[in-house]
Write a protein that holds these residues in place. Structure first.
Motif, PDB file in Angstrom:
ATOM      1  N   VAL A 402       0.832  -1.205   0.000  1.00 18.75           N
ATOM      2  CA  VAL A 402       0.000   0.000   0.000  1.00 18.75           C
ATOM      3  C   VAL A 402       0.867   1.255   0.000  1.00 18.75           C
ATOM      4  CG1 VAL A 402      -1.778   1.270   1.252  1.00 18.75           C
ATOM      5  CG2 VAL A 402      -1.807  -1.236   1.237  1.00 18.75           C
ATOM      6  N   ARG A 403       0.513   2.198  -0.867  1.00 17.48           N
ATOM      7  CA  ARG A 403       1.204   3.488  -0.961  1.00 17.48           C
ATOM      8  C   ARG A 403       0.192   4.609  -0.750  1.00 17.48           C
ATOM      9  NH1 ARG A 403       2.178   0.891  -5.571  1.00 17.48           N
ATOM     10  NH2 ARG A 403       1.321   2.543  -6.911  1.00 17.48           N
ATOM     11  N   ASP A 425      -8.500  13.288   5.682  1.00 19.01           N
ATOM     12  CA  ASP A 425      -8.280  14.071   4.465  1.00 19.01           C
ATOM     13  C   ASP A 425      -8.571  13.170   3.265  1.00 19.01           C
ATOM     14  OD1 ASP A 425      -7.463  15.622   2.365  1.00 19.01           O
ATOM     15  OD2 ASP A 425      -5.438  16.011   3.117  1.00 19.01           O
ATOM     16  N   ASP A 426      -9.724  13.383   2.619  1.00 16.80           N
ATOM     17  CA  ASP A 426     -10.092  12.477   1.519  1.00 16.80           C
ATOM     18  C   ASP A 426      -9.342  12.754   0.228  1.00 16.80           C
ATOM     19  OD1 ASP A 426     -11.299  14.799   0.674  1.00 16.80           O
ATOM     20  OD2 ASP A 426     -13.356  14.088   0.950  1.00 16.80           O
ATOM     21  N   SER A 427      -8.434  13.760   0.238  1.00  9.51           N
ATOM     22  CA  SER A 427      -7.601  13.988  -0.941  1.00  9.51           C
ATOM     23  C   SER A 427      -6.419  13.025  -0.982  1.00  9.51           C
ATOM     24  CB  SER A 427      -7.078  15.432  -0.965  1.00  9.51           C
ATOM     25  OG  SER A 427      -6.157  15.657   0.092  1.00  9.51           O
ATOM     26  N   ILE A 428      -6.154  12.366   0.133  1.00 11.69           N
ATOM     27  CA  ILE A 428      -5.070  11.388   0.191  1.00 11.69           C
ATOM     28  C   ILE A 428      -5.620  10.045  -0.279  1.00 11.69           C
ATOM     29  CG2 ILE A 428      -3.475  10.140   1.692  1.00 11.69           C
ATOM     30  CD1 ILE A 428      -3.375  12.591   3.474  1.00 11.69           C
ATOM     31  N   SER A 429      -5.026   9.533  -1.337  1.00 13.43           N
ATOM     32  CA  SER A 429      -5.494   8.267  -1.904  1.00 13.43           C
ATOM     33  C   SER A 429      -4.546   7.135  -1.525  1.00 13.43           C
ATOM     34  CB  SER A 429      -5.605   8.371  -3.422  1.00 13.43           C
ATOM     35  OG  SER A 429      -4.337   8.650  -3.995  1.00 13.43           O
ATOM     36  N   LEU A 430      -5.067   5.924  -1.529  1.00 17.54           N
ATOM     37  CA  LEU A 430      -4.267   4.735  -1.273  1.00 17.54           C
ATOM     38  C   LEU A 430      -4.243   3.881  -2.524  1.00 17.54           C
ATOM     39  CD1 LEU A 430      -5.111   5.696   1.668  1.00 17.54           C
ATOM     40  CD2 LEU A 430      -4.850   3.301   2.336  1.00 17.54           C
TER      41      LEU A 430
END
Length: 556
Positions: A402-403, A425-430
């Motif tokens: 996972v990144r 923070d929903d701008s950070i994606s996985l």
């Protein structure tokens, strides 16, 4: 907007996603199957003869032939549910979900027979000379429940956007961008013009287009499916066995799939079955009401073929492609969707039996587990987590490699705050490796056949044709509902708004619309099921009278 989304999620949980809804849907179909003595079997051959026009008469009221009405209704049901819906059901409920999709279709054949017959019987001729029908007309004209008819019609208009327009073009645009690199707005602009040219011409043009498009799109998709099925022919028997052996026990863990209980397999199978063939929802009767027929029962018999073609044939092919290829248990690199993701406290390994059992219990809503959502901070350097006291669950599998990032290229460095299992923070994606679902899973499966990587184009073309034809059909459902609510003058403004929304959704986030549609579909379905149950005796007498008249006419 978040509050509205949460409200719709709650309503959906109490309605379509509730434990009782599948039992109601299947129960009504089971009741009519027994009450009418298995019409989906007894009348199947006769239905095939009716749809070919063998018993047609000249000069009958209506706008379309039996076949055109069937094609229009099929264009509304054969859509993304056949490609992405089946994959979603299997990814959540395992192979057993396909069994319950079959059961929904089998009993749905009878439900559709009943709802189409009654809706055709109480149809009316509009000011412009075309026919208008659907459950709202029998609710009003026969049951004298105008309030229920209005509720159904409003839900139909909402569903026309939430089911037929916005999500369809959104899926098409994303698929065209992923496969061919076309800009979503460009795809939306071109298809919006085509959509306008079709629907502004009314039911006769819609029927003419769908009667040509439906056979073509079905043939392309079926041939593509066989290219995968025959390539993996040794896996077909085990795939069929897994569907039946897990039907009443749930699907065991396999590969990266952590397993699904009976409740999940049953609920998702029935839910996706309804989304696919719409039996009991009350939408298809609106299309069938346009057919040229003086015997409503004859058109009802034509509709028996719908769930059979849609679910028992096309959905089964999709299911066999996914199961025989084995991709449903394989992990692929993908963006983790927030709706399918949960960061949990502690480290869990697939190789550890206790961990698998705990995660199975957690994912299937059981109490016997200690799994808890992660709350706290995760330190990240160049996309990789330094903190290691957590596990990411995505699509019912443990996420690997996972990144964290803002974009695919921009690797995040800093602190990620997590609350109740999700980044604040929903701008950070996985991004990482996990099982995939919906159309992405079907696309992966189609690359495991004789066509190799080119198989993905079958899915892209199928999505384009299926979803576009669904948008065409649902525009008609919506404008018939508008005629009932506000009269014929409301149709043109509705169509303009429908096309505008279609274009907007090609590049916009339609998540909220999907949620609204999920609620609206149930608001359509429950009143319709209630109504046809009230008219059960009339339905039985109508069928009896039909056969008496038919036998008299054809003995002469």
């Amino acid at each position: 907007m978040d509050a509205l989304g949460s409200l719709l999620d709650s309503l959906d949980g109490m309605l379509g996603g509730s434990p009782w809804f599948p039992y109601v849907l299947l129960g009504v179909g089971l009741f009519f199957t027994i009450y009418l003595k298995f019409p989906q079997i007894r009348y199947f051959k006769h239905a095939c003869k009716v749809v070919t026009g063998k018993f047609d008469k000249k000069g009958l009221e209506g706008d379309t032939t039996h076949f055109q009405a069937l094609a229009t209704a099929l264009s509304g049901t054969v859509g993304t549910g056949n490609i992405g819906g089946v994959a979603l059901a299997i990814s959540i409920g395992g192979p057993a979900a396909l069994f319950w999709m079959w059961m929904t279709a089998f009993f749905g054949m009878t439900t559709k027979f009943v709802e189409v017959t009654l809706s055709h019987k109480y149809r009316v001729q509009t000011d412009d000379g075309t026919m208008a029908g659907g459950p709202m007309y029998y609710m009003d004209r026969r049951l004298n429940m105008k309030w229920l008819a209005i509720l159904f019609a409003i839900a139909t208009v909402i569903s026309s956007f939430g089911t037929g327009s916005l999500p369809q073009i959104n899926n098409i645009a994303q698929g065209m961008e992923a496969t061919f690199g076309f800009a979503p707005m460009a795809t939306g602009a071109v298809l919006s013009i085509l959509l306008a040219l079709v629907i502004l011409g009314g039911i006769k043009r819609i029927a003419a287009i769908t009667s040509r498009v439906v056979p073509i799109m079905a043939a392309v998709y079926i041939l593509g499916s066989f290219a995968v099925i025959f390539y993996n022919i040794e896996n077909i028997v085990p795939s069929f066995l897994s569907v039946f052996t897990n039907a009443f026990t749930g699907s065991a863990a396999a590969g990266g799939f952590l397993g699904a209980s009976f409740a999940y397999a049953f609920n998702r199978g029935v839910n996706r079955g309804l989304f696919s063939n719409e039996a009991g929802q009350g939408s298809a009767p609106i299309a069938h009401a346009s057919a040229k027929a003086d015997e409503p029962v004859s058109e009802g018999m034509v509709s028996i073929l719908e769930p059979f073609i849609d679910t028992i044939i096309i959905c089964t092919l999709t299911g066999l492609v996914i199961l025989s290829s084995g991709v449903w248990t394989e992990k692929f690199e993908t963006h983790f969707e927030r709706s399918s993701m949960m960061i949990i406290d502690g480290k869990y390994e697939e190789s550890n039996q206790q961990d698998r059992e705990a995660l199975f219990a957690y994912l299937n809503g059981k109490k016997e587990h200690d799994v808890k959502p992660f709350n706290g901070e995760i330190e990240v350097v160049q996309g990789k987590a330094v903190t290691d006291n957590f596990t990411v669950i995505h699509s019912r599998s443990i996420g690997e490699q996972v990144r964290f990032g803002i974009t695919e290229r921009h690797k995040y460095t800093g602190t990620v705050e997590v609350k109740d299992g999700l980044p604040t923070d929903d701008s950070i994606s996985l991004i990482g490796y996990s099982l995939v679902h919906s159309a992405e899973l079907t696309t992966k499966a189609f690359t495991r056949g004789f066509l190799g990587e080119n198989g993905k184009y079958i899915v892209s073309i199928g999505l384009l044709l299926f979803a576009f034809s669904t948008a065409i059909a649902w525009s008609y459902y919506g404008d018939r509902a508008m005629i009932y609510l506000l009269g014929s003058r409301s149709v043109m403004p509705y169509r303009v708004f429908y096309v505008a929304g279609f274009f907007w959704a090609s590049f916009a986030d339609t998540t909220l619309v999907w949620k609204l549609a999920a609620v609206a579909i149930v608001v359509m379905t429950l009143p319709n099921l209630f109504g046809i149950l009230l008219l059960r005796k009339e339905m039985k007498s109508s069928v009896k009278q039909y056969w008496e008249d038919f036998n008299k006419e054809h003995k002469q």
